[in-house]
Design a protein around this motif. Structure first.
Motif, PDB file in Angstrom:
ATOM      1  N   ALA A   1       0.601  -1.005   0.171  1.00  0.00           N
ATOM      2  CA  ALA A   1      -0.309  -0.354   0.043  1.00  0.00           C
ATOM      3  C   ALA A   1       0.602   1.722  -0.090  1.00  0.00           C
ATOM      4  O   ALA A   1       0.684   2.438  -0.175  1.00  0.00           O
ATOM      5  N   GLU A   2       2.124   1.206   0.549  1.00  0.00           N
ATOM      6  CA  GLU A   2       2.662   3.116   0.793  1.00  0.00           C
ATOM      7  C   GLU A   2       3.860   2.343  -0.698  1.00  0.00           C
ATOM      8  O   GLU A   2       3.944   3.604  -1.239  1.00  0.00           O
ATOM      9  N   ALA A   3       4.051   1.385  -1.155  1.00  0.00           N
ATOM     10  CA  ALA A   3       4.973   1.377  -2.320  1.00  0.00           C
ATOM     11  C   ALA A   3       4.844   1.542  -3.533  1.00  0.00           C
ATOM     12  O   ALA A   3       4.820   2.617  -4.446  1.00  0.00           O
ATOM     13  N   PHE A   4       2.583   1.331  -4.053  1.00  0.00           N
ATOM     14  CA  PHE A   4       2.221   1.693  -4.646  1.00  0.00           C
ATOM     15  C   PHE A   4       0.713   3.040  -4.702  1.00  0.00           C
ATOM     16  O   PHE A   4       0.622   2.434  -3.723  1.00  0.00           O
ATOM     17  N   GLU A   5       1.357   4.092  -5.252  1.00  0.00           N
ATOM     18  CA  GLU A   5       0.529   4.987  -4.261  1.00  0.00           C
ATOM     19  C   GLU A   5      -0.696   5.541  -5.723  1.00  0.00           C
ATOM     20  O   GLU A   5      -1.454   5.825  -4.967  1.00  0.00           O
ATOM     21  N   GLN A   6      -0.370   4.870  -6.426  1.00  0.00           N
ATOM     22  CA  GLN A   6      -1.423   4.671  -8.364  1.00  0.00           C
ATOM     23  C   GLN A   6      -1.762   3.580  -8.271  1.00  0.00           C
ATOM     24  O   GLN A   6      -3.669   2.914  -9.106  1.00  0.00           O
ATOM     25  N   HIS A   7      -0.909   3.229  -8.987  1.00  0.00           N
ATOM     26  CA  HIS A   7      -0.916   1.073  -9.386  1.00  0.00           C
ATOM     27  C   HIS A   7      -1.874   0.456  -8.288  1.00  0.00           C
ATOM     28  O   HIS A   7      -2.187   0.482  -7.048  1.00  0.00           O
ATOM     29  N   THR A   8      -2.867  -0.222  -9.102  1.00  0.00           N
ATOM     30  CA  THR A   8      -2.892  -1.469  -8.584  1.00  0.00           C
ATOM     31  C   THR A   8      -2.722  -2.588  -7.267  1.00  0.00           C
ATOM     32  O   THR A   8      -3.541  -3.093  -6.444  1.00  0.00           O
TER      33      THR A   8
ATOM     34  N   ARG B   1      10.826   5.183   1.517  1.00  0.00           N
ATOM     35  CA  ARG B   1       8.930   5.014   2.032  1.00  0.00           C
ATOM     36  C   ARG B   1       9.737   4.046   2.716  1.00  0.00           C
ATOM     37  O   ARG B   1      10.366   3.265   3.142  1.00  0.00           O
ATOM     38  N   LYS B   2       8.831   4.627   4.036  1.00  0.00           N
ATOM     39  CA  LYS B   2       9.153   3.601   5.361  1.00  0.00           C
ATOM     40  C   LYS B   2       7.861   3.290   6.128  1.00  0.00           C
ATOM     41  O   LYS B   2       6.831   4.278   6.286  1.00  0.00           O
ATOM     42  N   VAL B   3       7.641   2.233   6.842  1.00  0.00           N
ATOM     43  CA  VAL B   3       6.329   1.775   7.093  1.00  0.00           C
ATOM     44  C   VAL B   3       6.341   1.017   8.485  1.00  0.00           C
ATOM     45  O   VAL B   3       7.193   0.168   8.691  1.00  0.00           O
ATOM     46  N   SER B   4       5.835   1.142   9.734  1.00  0.00           N
ATOM     47  CA  SER B   4       6.157   0.722  10.489  1.00  0.00           C
ATOM     48  C   SER B   4       4.751  -0.324  11.207  1.00  0.00           C
ATOM     49  O   SER B   4       3.158   0.566  11.118  1.00  0.00           O
TER      50      SER B   4
ATOM     51  N   THR C   1      10.492   0.937  -0.684  1.00  0.00           N
ATOM     52  CA  THR C   1       9.967   1.043   0.490  1.00  0.00           C
ATOM     53  C   THR C   1      10.105  -0.065   1.915  1.00  0.00           C
ATOM     54  O   THR C   1      10.161  -0.926   1.684  1.00  0.00           O
ATOM     55  N   VAL C   2      10.285   0.326   3.131  1.00  0.00           N
ATOM     56  CA  VAL C   2      11.480  -0.515   3.733  1.00  0.00           C
ATOM     57  C   VAL C   2       9.886  -0.833   4.882  1.00  0.00           C
ATOM     58  O   VAL C   2       9.484   0.068   5.770  1.00  0.00           O
ATOM     59  N   GLY C   3       9.794  -1.824   4.975  1.00  0.00           N
ATOM     60  CA  GLY C   3       8.338  -1.942   6.483  1.00  0.00           C
ATOM     61  C   GLY C   3       9.617  -3.292   7.500  1.00  0.00           C
ATOM     62  O   GLY C   3      10.141  -3.797   7.095  1.00  0.00           O
ATOM     63  N   VAL C   4       8.758  -2.451   8.425  1.00  0.00           N
ATOM     64  CA  VAL C   4       8.680  -3.479   9.544  1.00  0.00           C
ATOM     65  C   VAL C   4       7.708  -3.916  10.258  1.00  0.00           C
ATOM     66  O   VAL C   4       6.962  -2.841  10.527  1.00  0.00           O
ATOM     67  N   LEU C   5       8.148  -4.715  11.077  1.00  0.00           N
ATOM     68  CA  LEU C   5       6.680  -5.474  11.260  1.00  0.00           C
ATOM     69  C   LEU C   5       7.068  -6.321  12.736  1.00  0.00           C
ATOM     70  O   LEU C   5       7.656  -7.097  13.057  1.00  0.00           O
TER      71      LEU C   5
END
Length: 448
Positions: free
Chosen positions: A178-185, A263-266, A440-444
């Motif tokens: 969701a963070e990596a693709f702002e426009q594409h499906t 971009r980063k997402v936690s 995009t870097v994601g950490v859970l």
């Protein structure tokens, strides 16, 4: 005794397939079976691949529509929804009647949905092929469901989403994309956005529109593999599918703009879980003719596979992560190169990301050893052939390629291009794809 017999058959088929590798190399082809195909006037393509298989046949209906095609805001999740609805039956074959036929044939039937396709597959005895063509063509042409049934299935789909979200990998994957693709499906998963799934019971009319646009002969490819006569099989297909009305409407998918900043997402996961880190680099769409694309495909195994230096260091020697993996997705549109790992100590998350960055930097600065690259190319060819030992395995291996390109010719192209990849191509691919500003870097982290 039965297990032993199956083992002997598999060994024999493996020997035959390996023998075919030699033939394939001399002919610059790898796919070992003869392909028969025909496109009907309404656009439906049927690909028939005869193979000795002890009387078994696998019948796949590949719909070249997945979650990628859900471009209308508020309507994600419908490709997966129809994976469910297609088992609700028709006037000629209501669900109970359809299931009774499947059971009587002893068929192994199922379906799945991904970003680029939805596939319905069935393995049966070859003597039942005519019955299969009859009931499968009927449900694609004449699917029928009432609004109450639609609402019931929509509720079941929402339940499946909530079950999937309990997986920490799904929870992180959903947020990273969701963070990596702002426009594409590709920004939503195959399940769809939760808000859209929750609202799905109110969209009965839209569901009919979705089905009528995408479940059309021009957008479907049949894969029929096993103990079949090609001419007779293609005649059966013509007999039962020729009256299927064309009408496919191509989706209007917005291209993803170039990403210029990291971009980063936690994700704070409510359950117990070891941390997971995910690096998603923007990458090109599948192109088996492009040396750089194929080199990037090989890069995943070279840099992050089980024979890689970082696997040896982090997994085997220092035991700081449960696993590490990297791969370039095979997609119809520009996609991502994923690198992910499960970290054993929450205090070690940043250091592990640093180790992954070091591995990326190494391949940007150094080509791989030629003997290691050649060994990987040989192993990938061997693995591909070893996955072609049953009709269902052949169809399963080909389905994604068929969905993305419309045919199986890309297989020989892919492995032909792979033979030409040199170490400097891999380094150039690493520099082209593994770009920090386009990731995009994601950490859970779990609630431990």
């Amino acid at each position: 005794m039965r297990r032993r017999s199956i083992g002997i058959v598999c060994m024999w088929m493996a020997v035959m397939l390996i023998a075919n590798v030699g033939l394939a190399e001399s002919d610059a082809k790898i796919f070992p079976y003869t392909v028969h195909q025909e496109t009907l006037e309404n656009g439906l393509k049927a690909i028939v691949i005869p193979m000795k298989s002890g009387g078994l046949t696998s019948y796949w209906s590949v719909v070249r529509t997945g979650s990628r095609d859900e471009y209308e805001p508020g309507h994600s999740g419908f490709a997966h929804f129809f994976e469910h609805m297609m088992f609700r039956g028709t006037e000629a074959y209501p669900a109970d009647r359809y299931n009774e036929i499947i059971t009587r044939m002893g068929a192994d039937a199922n379906a799945f949905t991904t970003d680029d396709l939805t596939a319905y597959h069935m393995s049966v005895g070859a003597q039942d092929l005519e019955q299969v063509v009859k009931i499968e063509s009927d449900r694609f042409k004449n699917l029928s469901y009432a609004e109450e049934v639609f609402k019931t299935e929509a509720g079941a789909v929402y339940g499946e989403y909530r079950k999937n979200k309990m997986s920490p990998f799904f929870a992180l994957y959903e947020q990273v994309y969701a963070e990596a693709f702002e426009q594409h499906t590709y920004g939503h998963t195959t399940m769809g956005y939760e808000r859209d799934i929750a609202a799905m019971p109110t969209m009965f009319d839209y569901s009919r529109s979705f089905f009528n646009r995408y479940y059309r002969p021009e957008n479907v490819v049949l894969l029929i593999v096993g103990d079949v006569d090609p001419a007779a099989t293609l005649n059966l297909v013509t007999e039962h599918y020729a009256d299927w009305e064309p009408g496919y409407v191509m989706p209007t998918i917005v291209a993803e703009p170039e990403q210029t900043e990291e971009r980063k997402v936690s994700v704070d996961y409510e359950g117990r879980s070891l941390p997971i880190v995910w690096l998603a680099y923007k990458a090109p769409a599948f192109d088996p003719t492009d040396v750089d694309w194929v080199a990037a495909y090989l890069l995943g195994e070279l840099a992050f596979g089980e024979t890689s230096d970082i696997h040896k260091k982090l997994v085997l020697d220092e035991q700081r992560v449960q696993f590490v993996a990297g791969s370039l997705s095979i997609n119809r549109d520009p996609t991502v190169f994923d690198i992910y790992s499960r970290v054993k100590d929450p205090e070690d998350i940043d250091a592990v990301i640093g180790e992954l960055d070091s591995a990326v930097e190494y391949f940007r600065e150094h080509p791989p050893a030629e003997d290691r690259l050649n060994a990987l190319k040989s192993r990938m060819k061997y693995d591909f052939l070893m996955d072609l030992d049953t009709p269902d395995a052949v169809a399963s291996t080909l389905a994604r390629f068929v969905a993305i390109t419309g045919g199986v010719e890309c297989i020989d192209t892919l492995y032909g291009t792979m033979e030409s990849v040199k170490p400097e191509d891999v380094q150039r691919a690493a520099r082209g794809v593994l770009v920090k500003s386009a990731r995009t870097v994601g950490v859970l982290q779990g609630a431990n």
